[in-house]
Design a protein around this motif. Sequence first.
Motif, PDB file in Angstrom:
ATOM      1  N   TRP A 165       0.846  -1.196   0.000  1.00 48.28           N
ATOM      2  CA  TRP A 165       0.000   0.000   0.000  1.00 48.28           C
ATOM      3  C   TRP A 165       0.881   1.245   0.000  1.00 48.28           C
ATOM      4  N   THR A 166       0.344   2.328  -0.552  1.00 49.00           N
ATOM      5  CA  THR A 166       1.027   3.619  -0.572  1.00 49.00           C
ATOM      6  C   THR A 166       0.085   4.683  -0.028  1.00 49.00           C
ATOM      7  N   LEU A 167       0.643   5.820   0.344  1.00 44.56           N
ATOM      8  CA  LEU A 167      -0.190   6.913   0.856  1.00 44.56           C
ATOM      9  C   LEU A 167      -1.091   7.481  -0.235  1.00 44.56           C
ATOM     10  N   LEU A 168      -0.580   7.602  -1.476  1.00 45.22           N
ATOM     11  CA  LEU A 168      -1.438   8.071  -2.567  1.00 45.22           C
ATOM     12  C   LEU A 168      -2.574   7.088  -2.803  1.00 45.22           C
ATOM     13  N   GLY A 169      -2.271   5.791  -2.743  1.00 45.47           N
ATOM     14  CA  GLY A 169      -3.315   4.780  -2.914  1.00 45.47           C
ATOM     15  C   GLY A 169      -4.404   4.910  -1.869  1.00 45.47           C
ATOM     16  N   TYR A 179       6.279  12.885 -11.912  1.00 40.61           N
ATOM     17  CA  TYR A 179       5.439  11.895 -11.240  1.00 40.61           C
ATOM     18  C   TYR A 179       4.237  11.434 -12.071  1.00 40.61           C
ATOM     19  N   LEU A 180       4.104  11.933 -13.297  1.00 38.44           N
ATOM     20  CA  LEU A 180       2.912  11.648 -14.096  1.00 38.44           C
ATOM     21  C   LEU A 180       2.695  10.147 -14.292  1.00 38.44           C
ATOM     22  N   LYS A 181       3.748   9.425 -14.624  1.00 40.16           N
ATOM     23  CA  LYS A 181       3.633   7.985 -14.867  1.00 40.16           C
ATOM     24  C   LYS A 181       3.153   7.251 -13.618  1.00 40.16           C
ATOM     25  N   GLN A 182       3.742   7.587 -12.453  1.00 40.25           N
ATOM     26  CA  GLN A 182       3.350   6.924 -11.210  1.00 40.25           C
ATOM     27  C   GLN A 182       1.912   7.251 -10.814  1.00 40.25           C
ATOM     28  N   VAL A 183       1.501   8.505 -11.053  1.00 41.41           N
ATOM     29  CA  VAL A 183       0.115   8.897 -10.749  1.00 41.41           C
ATOM     30  C   VAL A 183      -0.859   8.084 -11.600  1.00 41.41           C
ATOM     31  N   LYS A 184      -0.563   7.963 -12.895  1.00 42.98           N
ATOM     32  CA  LYS A 184      -1.455   7.204 -13.788  1.00 42.98           C
ATOM     33  C   LYS A 184      -1.489   5.719 -13.416  1.00 42.98           C
ATOM     34  N   GLN A 185      -0.351   5.173 -12.989  1.00 45.12           N
ATOM     35  CA  GLN A 185      -0.309   3.778 -12.529  1.00 45.12           C
ATOM     36  C   GLN A 185      -1.210   3.579 -11.319  1.00 45.12           C
ATOM     37  N   HIS A 186      -1.158   4.546 -10.391  1.00 46.38           N
ATOM     38  CA  HIS A 186      -2.002   4.464  -9.198  1.00 46.38           C
ATOM     39  C   HIS A 186      -3.492   4.570  -9.558  1.00 46.38           C
TER      40      HIS A 186
END
Length: 401
Positions: free
Chosen positions: A34-38, A60-67
Motif C-alpha cells: 500500500w502507498t499513501l497516494l493509494g 510523477y505523471l507515470k506513477q500517478v497514472k499507474q495508481h
Amino acid sequence: MKIRPVILCGGAGTRLWPNSKNHQAKQFIDFGNWTLLGKTLERVKGSIFDAPIISTNAKYLKQVKQHLKRHKIKKYKIVLEPAKRNTAPAILSTALIKDIPNEQALMFFSADHLIEKVSIFNRSISKNKSNLNNQNIFIFGIKPTSPSSEYGYFLTKRIKGNINKVTKFIEKPKEVKAKQVIKKKGYWNSGMFFLRKDSIINNFKKYQPTIYRNCIKAVDKAKYKSNTYYLNKASFIKATAKSFDYAILEKTKQINAIKLDIPWSDLGSWKEILKMYDKNKNKYIKKKNVFYRPWGRYTNLFEGKEFLIKELFVKPKGILSLQKHHHRAEHWLVTQGNPKITLNKDSFIKKPFEHIFIPLEAIHRIQNSGNKPVKIVEAQVGSILKETDIVRYQDVYGRVK
C-alpha cells in the motif's frame, strides 16, 4: 452538486532521505502493498465526492497514472505543473480549470496523509458544505495525541452557527510551547482545505494578484491531452513561489476550523513511520523473518526501497556490540523498556516512545541493564542494509574479529 476532491501530489518528501539523491517521494513509497497516494485515492471514492483532480508534475505523471489504474479510477483530471511553485499556485491553477463551476465545493487533500475513521472525516465534510461561501475557507484540525513539534497548531473560538473560527496559527512550536498550546485546546493544522472555487479566486485576487494573474494565463494557455492539463510554463514560472498558508491563510480573516478526533499522520518522519509499523506489526510478522542472536532476536518486518524495518528484542542483561555502519543510518523508536544507548561519546537512558537517530558512521550500542525485555522498532535507511555492513569494536559475545 457533489464535492470535487483535489489531491496535491507534487511533494518530493526529501525530509526522509537527507543523504539520497534517488529517493522515492513519500506518497509513492510501498509500505507493504500500500502507498499513501493509494490510500488517498480510495478515500475519495466516497459517495459525497465527484471525480478527482490530481495536481502533480511531469516527474510523477507515470506513477500517478499507474495508481489511478491500480485503484480503478477511470474518471479524473490531472493538472501538470511545469515548475515547482509551492502550494499556492498549485491550488489556484487546479481550481481555475474550466470544467469546475464557480460555486463548486473543492476539498484539497495532501497525497501523503494517513487518515483513519474515514466515515467520520467524510461526515464532517458533508456537514460543513452548506457553510461555504464566496470568501471563507475551512481548514481541518486534528486533536493532538502528543505535544509534537513536527506540526503547526491553531486556536479557535466558537461563533454563531456552531462554527469554530480560527483566531491564531502557531508554526511548529517547541515541545514546551506545544504543551501550552494544547492546554488552550489548540489543534494540529493538518494542511487540508475545504472551500468553494469562487472563494479561492476572490482571495487570490485580493491578497496575491501576481499569482492570480500568472496562473490565469498558465491555465488559459494550457494544452489538454489524455485527461491532463499541461500548464503553460512561461506564465506559471512567473507566479510567486509561496505556500497557501503564507499566501492566503495568514492574510484572510475568514478561516474556520473543522475539528477532528481521529487517527491522522502525514508520516513526515521516520518516528511517525515506525509508530505506524509498530501499531500494525502483526500484519508484517512472519516466522521465517525472525533471527536469533546472543543478545535476543530481531524480526524483519518489511523491506522497501532503500529502507528496512525491524523489531529488536533485547533480553534482560543483553548487550549488542559497539558498532558502526558505512552505508546506512538508523532510526530507533523504543516501544518497551528503558535501554541504555551509546552514541559516539555519549550515553543515555531512553524511555518508551522516545526516538533516537543514528547517523551514518556513528558508533553506537544498545544495552538492556534491566530485568525486563527491551523492544525497539528500527528503520535502516541506506544503500546497503545487510548484516555485512557492521563494523564491530567491542562485543561481550566474542564476535569482534
